[in-house]
Design a protein around this motif. Sequence first.
Motif, PDB file in Angstrom:
ATOM      1  N   ALA A  31     -12.300 125.832  43.024  1.00  0.00           N
ATOM      2  CA  ALA A  31     -13.083 125.576  44.240  1.00  0.00           C
ATOM      3  C   ALA A  31     -14.068 126.715  44.491  1.00  0.00           C
ATOM      4  N   ALA A  83      -9.339 115.044  41.530  1.00  0.00           N
ATOM      5  CA  ALA A  83      -9.667 114.351  42.783  1.00  0.00           C
ATOM      6  C   ALA A  83     -11.175 114.340  43.042  1.00  0.00           C
ATOM      7  N   ASP A  84     -11.905 115.200  42.351  1.00  0.00           N
ATOM      8  CA  ASP A  84     -13.355 115.304  42.542  1.00  0.00           C
ATOM      9  C   ASP A  84     -14.020 115.357  41.167  1.00  0.00           C
ATOM     10  N   THR A 116       0.107 116.495  40.495  1.00  0.00           N
ATOM     11  CA  THR A 116      -0.048 117.631  41.407  1.00  0.00           C
ATOM     12  C   THR A 116       0.973 118.733  41.177  1.00  0.00           C
ATOM     13  N   SER A 136      -4.145 122.903  47.319  1.00  0.00           N
ATOM     14  CA  SER A 136      -4.044 121.635  48.037  1.00  0.00           C
ATOM     15  C   SER A 136      -4.897 120.530  47.420  1.00  0.00           C
ATOM     16  N   TRP A 137      -5.709 120.848  46.448  1.00  0.00           N
ATOM     17  CA  TRP A 137      -6.536 119.838  45.776  1.00  0.00           C
ATOM     18  C   TRP A 137      -6.425 120.011  44.266  1.00  0.00           C
ATOM     19  N   THR A 138      -6.785 118.967  43.553  1.00  0.00           N
ATOM     20  CA  THR A 138      -6.813 119.039  42.093  1.00  0.00           C
ATOM     21  C   THR A 138      -8.216 118.673  41.619  1.00  0.00           C
TER      22      THR A 138
END
Length: 82
Positions: A64, A56-57, A32, A51-53
């Motif tokens: 995004a 993670a998805d 991160t 806040s996301w990588t």
Amino acid sequence: MSGIVVVYEMSGDDERSVLRVHAAPAAPGMTTVPGPRTFCGKDTFAMEAASWTPSADPGSPWCAPEDESRRCPACDDAVGSG
């Protein structure tokens, strides 16, 4: 998508709005924390990590959907769309 950290290039004014969304390789041994440069070559020191990588998805694009309009085209070319 592994090893990519999404970072925000922020405006310098009081509102601190997002100017551009970049992708950076993760720092060695981290997931991160961005490395020192984005894929387009900009310094990540003054940028804020998202806040996301993408890792993670799995299977999702690196950027995004809500950030589409601010996606860096050079980072997109280097990373690909998903």
